[in-house]
Design a protein around this motif. Structure first.
Motif, PDB file in Angstrom:
ATOM      1  N   VAL A 260       0.818  -1.218   0.000  1.00  0.00           N
ATOM      2  CA  VAL A 260       0.000   0.000   0.000  1.00  0.00           C
ATOM      3  C   VAL A 260       0.851   1.266   0.000  1.00  0.00           C
ATOM      4  O   VAL A 260       0.314   2.376   0.117  1.00  0.00           O
ATOM      5  N   ARG A 261       2.154   1.137  -0.119  1.00  0.00           N
ATOM      6  CA  ARG A 261       3.047   2.276   0.051  1.00  0.00           C
ATOM      7  C   ARG A 261       2.722   3.422  -0.911  1.00  0.00           C
ATOM      8  O   ARG A 261       2.681   4.590  -0.496  1.00  0.00           O
ATOM      9  N   ALA A 262       2.493   3.128  -2.164  1.00  0.00           N
ATOM     10  CA  ALA A 262       2.252   4.187  -3.155  1.00  0.00           C
ATOM     11  C   ALA A 262       1.012   4.993  -2.798  1.00  0.00           C
ATOM     12  O   ALA A 262       1.002   6.234  -2.885  1.00  0.00           O
ATOM     13  N   ARG A 263      -0.044   4.288  -2.351  1.00  0.00           N
ATOM     14  CA  ARG A 263      -1.280   5.011  -2.008  1.00  0.00           C
ATOM     15  C   ARG A 263      -1.142   5.779  -0.694  1.00  0.00           C
ATOM     16  O   ARG A 263      -1.713   6.857  -0.528  1.00  0.00           O
ATOM     17  N   VAL A 264      -0.378   5.237   0.238  1.00  0.00           N
ATOM     18  CA  VAL A 264      -0.134   5.973   1.478  1.00  0.00           C
ATOM     19  C   VAL A 264       0.597   7.278   1.171  1.00  0.00           C
ATOM     20  O   VAL A 264       0.261   8.341   1.722  1.00  0.00           O
ATOM     21  N   ILE A 265       1.585   7.224   0.300  1.00  0.00           N
ATOM     22  CA  ILE A 265       2.326   8.438  -0.074  1.00  0.00           C
ATOM     23  C   ILE A 265       1.389   9.448  -0.720  1.00  0.00           C
ATOM     24  O   ILE A 265       1.466  10.658  -0.436  1.00  0.00           O
ATOM     25  N   ARG A 266       0.474   8.982  -1.577  1.00  0.00           N
ATOM     26  CA  ARG A 266      -0.492   9.889  -2.205  1.00  0.00           C
ATOM     27  C   ARG A 266      -1.352  10.591  -1.161  1.00  0.00           C
ATOM     28  O   ARG A 266      -1.568  11.805  -1.208  1.00  0.00           O
ATOM     29  N   VAL A 267      -1.840   9.821  -0.197  1.00  0.00           N
ATOM     30  CA  VAL A 267      -2.699  10.396   0.835  1.00  0.00           C
ATOM     31  C   VAL A 267      -1.921  11.392   1.691  1.00  0.00           C
ATOM     32  O   VAL A 267      -2.391  12.504   1.963  1.00  0.00           O
ATOM     33  N   VAL A 268      -0.725  11.013   2.102  1.00  0.00           N
ATOM     34  CA  VAL A 268       0.067  11.851   3.006  1.00  0.00           C
ATOM     35  C   VAL A 268       0.462  13.155   2.337  1.00  0.00           C
ATOM     36  O   VAL A 268       0.320  14.243   2.920  1.00  0.00           O
ATOM     37  N   SER A 269       0.960  13.094   1.115  1.00  0.00           N
ATOM     38  CA  SER A 269       1.397  14.318   0.431  1.00  0.00           C
ATOM     39  C   SER A 269       0.224  15.254   0.167  1.00  0.00           C
ATOM     40  O   SER A 269       0.367  16.481   0.259  1.00  0.00           O
ATOM     41  N   LEU A 337       9.170   2.784  16.759  1.00  0.00           N
ATOM     42  CA  LEU A 337       7.850   2.308  17.172  1.00  0.00           C
ATOM     43  C   LEU A 337       6.812   2.583  16.090  1.00  0.00           C
ATOM     44  O   LEU A 337       5.908   1.765  15.875  1.00  0.00           O
ATOM     45  N   ALA A 338       6.917   3.733  15.410  1.00  0.00           N
ATOM     46  CA  ALA A 338       5.986   4.040  14.320  1.00  0.00           C
ATOM     47  C   ALA A 338       6.067   2.993  13.222  1.00  0.00           C
ATOM     48  O   ALA A 338       5.048   2.621  12.627  1.00  0.00           O
ATOM     49  N   CYS A 339       7.273   2.509  12.980  1.00  0.00           N
ATOM     50  CA  CYS A 339       7.428   1.465  11.960  1.00  0.00           C
ATOM     51  C   CYS A 339       6.714   0.182  12.385  1.00  0.00           C
ATOM     52  O   CYS A 339       6.028  -0.452  11.581  1.00  0.00           O
ATOM     53  N   LEU A 340       6.867  -0.200  13.654  1.00  0.00           N
ATOM     54  CA  LEU A 340       6.200  -1.404  14.145  1.00  0.00           C
ATOM     55  C   LEU A 340       4.678  -1.260  14.108  1.00  0.00           C
ATOM     56  O   LEU A 340       3.958  -2.239  13.859  1.00  0.00           O
ATOM     57  N   LEU A 341       4.171  -0.049  14.363  1.00  0.00           N
ATOM     58  CA  LEU A 341       2.726   0.174  14.433  1.00  0.00           C
ATOM     59  C   LEU A 341       2.104   0.447  13.065  1.00  0.00           C
ATOM     60  O   LEU A 341       0.895   0.672  12.996  1.00  0.00           O
ATOM     61  N   MET A 342       2.912   0.425  12.008  1.00  0.00           N
ATOM     62  CA  MET A 342       2.426   0.796  10.665  1.00  0.00           C
ATOM     63  C   MET A 342       1.729   2.173  10.742  1.00  0.00           C
ATOM     64  O   MET A 342       0.619   2.382  10.264  1.00  0.00           O
ATOM     65  N   TRP A 343       2.435   3.085  11.399  1.00  0.00           N
ATOM     66  CA  TRP A 343       1.865   4.377  11.775  1.00  0.00           C
ATOM     67  C   TRP A 343       1.345   5.159  10.556  1.00  0.00           C
ATOM     68  O   TRP A 343       0.202   5.627  10.532  1.00  0.00           O
ATOM     69  N   SER A 344       2.175   5.306   9.542  1.00  0.00           N
ATOM     70  CA  SER A 344       1.786   6.089   8.361  1.00  0.00           C
ATOM     71  C   SER A 344       0.568   5.477   7.680  1.00  0.00           C
ATOM     72  O   SER A 344      -0.350   6.185   7.257  1.00  0.00           O
ATOM     73  N   THR A 345       0.564   4.143   7.577  1.00  0.00           N
ATOM     74  CA  THR A 345      -0.560   3.467   6.925  1.00  0.00           C
ATOM     75  C   THR A 345      -1.851   3.683   7.700  1.00  0.00           C
ATOM     76  O   THR A 345      -2.897   4.018   7.122  1.00  0.00           O
ATOM     77  N   VAL A 347      -2.621   6.074   9.934  1.00  0.00           N
ATOM     78  CA  VAL A 347      -3.076   7.470   9.922  1.00  0.00           C
ATOM     79  C   VAL A 347      -3.628   7.834   8.548  1.00  0.00           C
ATOM     80  O   VAL A 347      -4.631   8.551   8.429  1.00  0.00           O
ATOM     81  N   ALA A 348      -2.988   7.322   7.489  1.00  0.00           N
ATOM     82  CA  ALA A 348      -3.496   7.580   6.139  1.00  0.00           C
ATOM     83  C   ALA A 348      -4.905   7.021   5.972  1.00  0.00           C
ATOM     84  O   ALA A 348      -5.775   7.655   5.352  1.00  0.00           O
ATOM     85  N   LEU A 349      -5.161   5.835   6.533  1.00  0.00           N
ATOM     86  CA  LEU A 349      -6.503   5.262   6.482  1.00  0.00           C
ATOM     87  C   LEU A 349      -7.498   6.122   7.258  1.00  0.00           C
ATOM     88  O   LEU A 349      -8.645   6.318   6.823  1.00  0.00           O
ATOM     89  N   ALA A 350      -7.062   6.677   8.400  1.00  0.00           N
ATOM     90  CA  ALA A 350      -7.945   7.551   9.181  1.00  0.00           C
ATOM     91  C   ALA A 350      -8.234   8.850   8.435  1.00  0.00           C
ATOM     92  O   ALA A 350      -9.353   9.368   8.468  1.00  0.00           O
ATOM     93  N   VAL A 351      -7.216   9.367   7.743  1.00  0.00           N
ATOM     94  CA  VAL A 351      -7.418  10.583   6.943  1.00  0.00           C
ATOM     95  C   VAL A 351      -8.431  10.322   5.837  1.00  0.00           C
ATOM     96  O   VAL A 351      -9.316  11.149   5.563  1.00  0.00           O
ATOM     97  N   GLU A 352      -8.300   9.190   5.176  1.00  0.00           N
ATOM     98  CA  GLU A 352      -9.253   8.855   4.110  1.00  0.00           C
ATOM     99  C   GLU A 352     -10.665   8.691   4.656  1.00  0.00           C
ATOM    100  O   GLU A 352     -11.640   9.068   4.011  1.00  0.00           O
ATOM    101  N   ALA A 353     -10.771   8.119   5.870  1.00  0.00           N
ATOM    102  CA  ALA A 353     -12.101   8.007   6.486  1.00  0.00           C
ATOM    103  C   ALA A 353     -12.678   9.395   6.771  1.00  0.00           C
ATOM    104  O   ALA A 353     -13.872   9.635   6.575  1.00  0.00           O
ATOM    105  N   TRP A 354     -11.814  10.335   7.223  1.00  0.00           N
ATOM    106  CA  TRP A 354     -12.273  11.715   7.460  1.00  0.00           C
ATOM    107  C   TRP A 354     -12.737  12.344   6.148  1.00  0.00           C
ATOM    108  O   TRP A 354     -13.786  12.980   6.099  1.00  0.00           O
ATOM    109  N   ARG A 355     -11.938  12.145   5.109  1.00  0.00           N
ATOM    110  CA  ARG A 355     -12.270  12.759   3.825  1.00  0.00           C
ATOM    111  C   ARG A 355     -13.551  12.172   3.242  1.00  0.00           C
ATOM    112  O   ARG A 355     -14.327  12.881   2.584  1.00  0.00           O
ATOM    113  N   ALA A 356     -13.804  10.891   3.488  1.00  0.00           N
ATOM    114  CA  ALA A 356     -15.027  10.275   2.975  1.00  0.00           C
ATOM    115  C   ALA A 356     -16.269  10.922   3.576  1.00  0.00           C
ATOM    116  O   ALA A 356     -17.296  11.070   2.910  1.00  0.00           O
TER     117      ALA A 356
END
Length: 603
Positions: A260-269, A337-345, A347-356
């Motif tokens: 999912v890296r490419a889509r996470v980068i799209r959401v984050v940027s 720790l962020a890497c272990l928690l898949m932090w970016s992924t 938060v990106a999913l939460a952002v998309e839920a907000w945007r929806a």
């Protein structure tokens, strides 16, 4: 004029004095705190010398100047912000006084970008550009507000819309505090927000879509996978369970994150830019949320700000918290720790839920803010001109009946007023007169008051009653070297455009200066009569100015639907003088030769 309403200039001057006094007070406090910070630095230097040089002081005494400096720095920042706010507020009232003193030209937003090529009246009536109606009226500080006001000036509104704007402007007229606050907030918003890009981000399709569950397994798996990985790490660390579960789960995390890296980068940027814009917009939204309105239009705009029962400023605050969580991944201590928690992924999913949920409302928020700012601009104009009435919008038409009409961009001390009536059997006025006698200004006066009326603003008149009208003007027509067109060709093209307007849904009002000026008198007379007859037969009303008295016969041919009126001039002590008063009938003389002699031509 309402006796309870304060004098605009007096109120502006009073508030300007208060803001300047406050700015000076904050400036004095700012200098005092700066001196205090310098004193604390000197005390800290002396304490350092005593601690490390003379060994006469315990090192713990250094905490006092450090703490004092931190407190002074925080207070200093607050005082600086307060001073700047007072200075910007003073600028708001200085601009208001400049408008009242007719010193506004070149100080406001000219709106030249709204001057569309080929618009049927915008350039002719000086709607945009330096010294234009837009510059005089516009106090909007967001691009959405400027675009809304420009659209209202360019496009006629339905009667109900116009009446709704009038009611909203009347309610906002005395809310000077609101207009001041929007001015203060709007400086950063106008410079920082791209409304089209922000609305497009909110309305764009989902990056993580529920329609493809295999591709978006991270939506469900990521939270549980992160918890399981942390639990496996804890079990390995504290119970001796071994590294195999942790390593296996870490490998799965890596595979999912890579997928999912490419889509996470799209959401984050995208959210980092949109979040900054929304943070600026939320300041304006939060200020508007504090207002309560009674007029239907304002109440509707206020309701448009609500999304799912929550005000937009609160919803934007939620997004800001997600962006802050996203920024935490850049912390070097938190990064593992962020890497272990898949932090970016996650938060990106939460952002998309907000945007929806909230994203589709962003365009509505921007539109509501734009309309509110446009209404505040008209309300400010109404407050500064308390003797200008709202026009009566009549059904049917065509109709334009004005008493004591004046041009709103001419200073009141020089503005000569005239009565004018079109409709109810009289459709055309043929305006004759000598050079500089006021013919073109009369056309612009009629047109610009019609624009103000249909935008929902007060008009420069004692009374105005009109029906909704589609305007068409041929006043400022030029040749074009780039397009290879002569002035005559440009004029007949505009006349064709005006004629085509009669096929629309609104009656047409035409304003034509020196009709067919670029051809010979024979063709001009025949062509002008044909064009005017065509417009009259199609139900249009309007005015035509002319130097050529041969065109005055048009009124005789089309009587009683057409009449002749004129402006006069007087030669006094070798100088031309004008009273700019409209009179019935045809002008009896010309001043062209006198004007030529006045400038030194041997005539």
């Amino acid at each position: 004029m309402d006796n309870a309403r304060p004098d605009p200039r007096g109120e502006y001057a009073r508030r300007l004095d208060l803001r300047r006094t406050a700015a000076l007070r904050h400036a004095r406090a700012e200098r005092a705190i700066s001196n205090g910070r310098l004193a604390v630095v000197l005390i800290a230097a002396a304490a350092l010398w005593l601690v490390f040089g003379e060994r006469a002081l315990d090192i713990r005494w250094l905490c006092l100047p450090v703490l004092a400096y931190a407190v002074l720095a925080a207070v200093h920042e607050r005082v600086i912000r307060a001073r700047r706010r007072c200075e910007r507020a003073a600028e708001f009232y200085e601009r208001g006084i400049a408008r009242l003193d007719d010193l506004w030209m070149g100080r406001g937003e000219p709106g030249e970008r709204f001057l569309e090529e080929g618009h049927p009246f915008a350039a002719d009536l000086d709607l945009f550009g330096r010294g234009s109606l837009f510059e005089r009226i516009c106090t909007a500080r967001t691009r959405a507000g400027e675009e809304t006001l420009a659209r209202w000036l360019r496009e006629p509104a339905a009667p109900d819309q116009t009446r709704g704007r009038q009611g909203a402007v009347e309610e906002l007229r005395d809310r000077l505090d609101l207009r001041e606050d929007l001015f203060l907030l709007g400086a950063d918003v106008r410079a920082g927000i791209d409304p089209d890009a922000l609305a497009a981000w909110g309305a764009a399709g989902a990056v993580f879509t529920r329609a493809a569950p295999r591709a978006d397994v991270a939506r469900v798996v990521a939270p549980f996978l992160a918890l399981a990985t942390v639990a496996a790490l804890g079990a390995w660390s504290f119970t001796g369970a071994g590294p195999i579960p942790f390593l296996a789960l870490g490998l799965i995390e890596g595979i999912v994150s890579l997928r999912v890296r490419a889509r996470v980068i799209r959401v984050v940027s995208a959210v980092e830019k949109a979040g900054r814009d929304l943070a600026l917009l939320s300041q304006v939204l939060e200020r508007l949320e504090r207002e309560r309105f009674t007029s239907p239009m304002l109440a509707g705009l206020r309701g448009a700000l609500e999304t799912g029962g929550a005000p937009p400023s609160r919803r934007i605050a939620r997004l800001q918290r997600l962006i802050e969580l996203l920024d935490a991944r850049r912390n070097q201590l938190f990064a593992p720790l962020a890497c272990l928690l898949m932090w970016s992924t996650q938060v990106a999913l939460a952002v998309e839920a907000w945007r929806a949920v909230s994203g589709p409302a962003i365009g509505r928020w921007l539109s509501a803010v734009g309309e509110m700012e446009a209404l505040c601009a008209l309300a400010g104009y109404a407050w500064e001109n308390p003797e200008d009435p709202f026009p009566e919008i009549a059904e049917g038409g065509p109709l334009f009946e004005g008493e004591a009409l004046g041009h709103p961009l001419i200073p009141s001390g020089r503005c000569v007023r005239n009565d004018l009536s079109l409709g109810s059997g009289r459709q055309v006025l043929i305006v004759s007169g000598s050079n500089m006698s006021g013919k073109s200004t009369m056309l612009r006066t009629v047109g610009i008051n019609a624009v103000l009326a249909m935008a929902g603003a007060p008009v420069r008149a004692r009374r105005l009653r009109l029906s909704p009208l589609a305007l068409g003007a041929s006043i400022r027509i030029h040749d074009s070297l780039q397009a290879g067109t002569s002035r005559f060709y440009a004029e007949i093209t505009r006349l064709r455009q005006i004629t085509d307007l009669t096929g629309g849904g609104l009656p047409v009002m035409f304003l034509v200066d020196e009709m067919l000026h670029g051809t010979n008198s024979h063709d001009r007379r025949i062509g002008a009569e044909a064009v005017v007859r065509s417009l009259v037969d199609r139900g249009a009303i309007g005015l035509i100015t002319t130097h050529d008295l041969a065109l005055a016969h048009i009124a005789e041919v089309l009587a009683p639907r057409a009449e002749n009126v004129h402006f006069e001039d007087h030669l006094e002590a070798g100088r031309m003088s004008f009273d700019y008063l409209l009179r019935p009938g045809i002008v009896k003389k010309s001043n062209a030769l006198e004007l030529m002699r006045a400038v030194g031509l041997a005539v």
